[in-house]
Motif scaffolding. Structure first.
Motif, short mmCIF file in Angstrom:
data_model
loop_
_atom_site.label_atom_id
_atom_site.label_comp_id
_atom_site.label_asym_id
_atom_site.label_seq_id
_atom_site.Cartn_x
_atom_site.Cartn_y
_atom_site.Cartn_z
N LEU A 44 0.84 -1.21 0.00
CA LEU A 44 0.00 0.00 0.00
C LEU A 44 0.87 1.26 0.00
O LEU A 44 1.85 1.35 0.74
CB LEU A 44 -0.88 -0.03 1.26
N ILE A 45 0.49 2.24 -0.83
CA ILE A 45 1.20 3.51 -0.89
C ILE A 45 0.42 4.53 -0.05
O ILE A 45 -0.79 4.71 -0.23
CB ILE A 45 1.29 4.00 -2.36
N SER A 46 1.15 5.21 0.84
CA SER A 46 0.47 6.19 1.70
C SER A 46 1.39 7.36 1.97
O SER A 46 2.60 7.28 1.76
CB SER A 46 0.07 5.53 3.02
N ILE A 47 0.80 8.44 2.48
CA ILE A 47 1.64 9.59 2.86
C ILE A 47 2.02 9.42 4.33
O ILE A 47 1.28 8.83 5.12
CB ILE A 47 0.94 10.95 2.59
N LYS A 48 3.21 9.95 4.68
CA LYS A 48 3.73 9.68 6.03
C LYS A 48 2.99 10.50 7.09
O LYS A 48 2.48 9.96 8.06
CB LYS A 48 5.23 10.01 6.05
N LYS A 49 2.93 11.80 6.87
CA LYS A 49 2.31 12.67 7.87
C LYS A 49 0.83 12.86 7.51
O LYS A 49 0.51 13.28 6.40
CB LYS A 49 3.05 14.02 7.89
N THR A 50 -0.04 12.53 8.44
CA THR A 50 -1.47 12.69 8.14
C THR A 50 -2.11 13.68 9.11
O THR A 50 -1.58 13.93 10.20
CB THR A 50 -2.20 11.35 8.23
N PHE A 51 -3.21 14.24 8.69
CA PHE A 51 -3.97 15.18 9.51
C PHE A 51 -5.34 14.59 9.82
O PHE A 51 -5.82 13.71 9.10
CB PHE A 51 -4.12 16.52 8.77
N SER A 52 -5.96 15.07 10.89
CA SER A 52 -7.26 14.52 11.26
C SER A 52 -8.31 14.90 10.21
O SER A 52 -8.17 15.91 9.51
CB SER A 52 -7.68 15.09 12.63
N SER A 53 -9.36 14.10 10.14
CA SER A 53 -10.45 14.39 9.20
C SER A 53 -11.03 15.78 9.49
O SER A 53 -11.36 16.54 8.57
CB SER A 53 -11.56 13.35 9.34
N LYS A 54 -11.15 16.09 10.77
CA LYS A 54 -11.73 17.39 11.17
C LYS A 54 -10.92 18.56 10.63
O LYS A 54 -11.45 19.59 10.25
CB LYS A 54 -11.75 17.48 12.69
N MET A 55 -9.61 18.38 10.61
CA MET A 55 -8.71 19.43 10.14
C MET A 55 -8.91 19.66 8.63
O MET A 55 -8.83 20.79 8.15
CB MET A 55 -7.28 18.93 10.40
N MET A 56 -9.19 18.57 7.91
CA MET A 56 -9.27 18.68 6.44
C MET A 56 -10.69 18.88 5.92
O MET A 56 -10.90 19.58 4.94
CB MET A 56 -8.69 17.40 5.81
N PHE A 57 -11.64 18.22 6.57
CA PHE A 57 -13.02 18.25 6.05
C PHE A 57 -13.93 18.83 7.12
O PHE A 57 -14.34 18.12 8.05
CB PHE A 57 -13.46 16.83 5.65
#
Ligand code: JHZ
Ligand code: SAH
Length: 395
Positions: A44-57
């Motif tokens: 699986l390909i993914s990004i290392k640093k993620t943000f919470s759903s609330k932060m983005m949506f």
């Protein structure tokens, strides 16, 4: 712990879709390092640093699916396929946005899930049964209580945006009837690699799926892909038709074919991604060269489509207002704002391109055909486009 290997560093990036208002221009923006990883176990390909759903949506989300005729048609075509092939009594869409898909169905037939309340209110106003919530088991149970189980679930460009895939599929299994169908649609990793579209990576795209990886994840939830349709939308997407394990629908040849193609390109091997990283670096250098050459010749360049994807390109290649004067975009919530990180003004698209514009950088390159049709006048007077895929060039 599964072993994740980093293979691509796209530099310091702001959050895509965080368009800046004028009064925020001097304030420090939140930035993170955009690093892409390969998970050796699930492939699986993914990004290392993620943000919470609330932060983005949240209540300020600017993206509207209905801004392109191409997507409206794609959703309509799918709704016809669904009605003809599956005849579902009840449908659920996860990530229904402004209703571009659900509008093809009767109000009592379909339920939409859209956590951004500013977007969800559009469908609520039209009396569609939409929930302004994130997709979870808790919500699935609430839906079952209020509506019963569903025969078909559709989710486009959304599952890849949710970090906890186990929870996503657990909730899907709860609400989907035993003979129910799940249709997922997301950008194809194979196409992303073939076309060097590294801009498919940004904070919202936590994953870019290959069929191989998606199958590995679905297996854990007793779900199986039985058909794959290759789509041209969003630069090459896959539409996966999925069933519960006990459902004995025959597996279509398209699944075997697609997996074969991915294996041939070695999407299950790290070396494939390392080579992609080299191509991305070259792509960046080539694009910068084109821009510098045009600016040396005093050409006026603007951008077309202030996309989430272009946030990655602009920040990775450090392209700011010294190069692109402004972006045009049809999305109301993006207009009169500035691109994240690079602070290029976004203006309202008023139906034509100003006469002094020489070149247009295609932020929305995935809608190239639609845009070229619209901008015949610009093309006929010798106006040119700049595109970064599959290789940076002038069209
Ligand atoms: P578009 C978003 O990505 C974010 P973006 C998200 N993460 C995702 O996966 C995809 O959508 C689905 C404008 N435009 O669709 C409208 C014009 O101005 O490529 C949009 O702002 N004139 C959820 O942002 C943008 O371009 C036009 O004629 O990369 C297109 O954005 C057309 C056709 C579009 O998605
Ligand atoms: N399906 C539409 C919209 C894609 S935009 C299309 O293909 O054009 C992605 C959408 O997913 C956004 O509207 C976002 O609010 C929604 N989304 C993001 N996280 C979600 C979650 N956890 N549960 C449900 N929807 C989510």
């Amino acid at each position: 712990m599964t072993k994740k290997v980093e293979f691509l560093n796209l530099g310091l990036q702001p959050l895509a879709n965080y368009y800046l208002t004028k009064n925020k221009l001097d304030k420090k923006e939140k930035k993170y390092r955009l690093i892409i990883c390969y998970d050796k176990k699930d492939k699986l390909i993914s990004i290392k640093k993620t943000f919470s759903s609330k932060m983005m949506f949240n209540n300020n989300y600017p993206y509207r699916s209905s801004m392109s005729k191409t997507m409206i048609k794609s959703f309509k075509d799918l709704s016809n396929i669904i009605k003809k092939d599956f005849k579902p009594r009840k449908i659920l869409e996860i990530g229904s946005n402004d209703g571009s898909f659900i509008r093809n169905f009767k109000k009592k037939e379909i339920i939409g899930i859209e956590p951004c309340a500013n977007v969800e209110k559009i469908t609520k106003k039209q009396k569609y049964n939409t929930y302004p919530e994130y997709w979870t088991s808790k919500l699935a149970n609430k839906i079952i209580k209020q509506n019963g189980k569903v025969d078909l679930i559709y989710s486009a460009n959304t599952i890849s945006h949710i970090k906890n895939l186990s929870e996503v599929f657990k909730a899907i299994n709860l609400v989907l009837n035993e003979n129910g169908i799940l249709i997922l649609e997301d950008p194809s990793l194979l196409e992303c690699l073939n076309r060097n579209t590294y801009d498919q990576f940004y904070n919202e795209h936590i994953y870019v799926f290959s069929t191989i990886a998606l199958e590995n994840i679905l297996k854990k939830h007793n779900l199986e892909i039985f058909k794959i349709d290759k789509l041209t939308v969003h630069g090459g997407s896959n539409r996966y038709f999925i069933k519960k394990k006990n459902n004995n629908i025959k597996t279509d040849i398209s699944v075997i074919k697609h997996k074969k193609e991915e294996l041939k390109k070695r999407l299950n091997q790290l070396s494939c991604y390392k080579k992609f990283a080299v191509r991305v670096k070259n792509s960046k250098n080539e694009l910068i060269k084109i821009f510098n050459r045009l600016k040396d010749d005093n050409k006026k360049i603007i951008g077309y489509g202030a996309t989430a994807k272009s946030t990655t390109i602009l920040n990775y290649c450090k392209i700011n207002q010294n190069i692109i004067d402004y972006f045009l975009d049809t999305t109301k919530d993006k207009q009169d704002k500035f691109t994240p990180g690079t602070k290029i003004p976004i203006l309202k698209y008023k139906g034509s391109i100003d006469n002094d514009v020489d070149y247009i950088f295609l932020g929305a390159w995935n809608f190239k055909e639609e845009i070229f049709k619209k901008e015949k006048k610009f093309i006929n007077r010798g106006g040119k486009f700049i595109i970064h895929t599959p290789k940076p060039k002038i069209l």
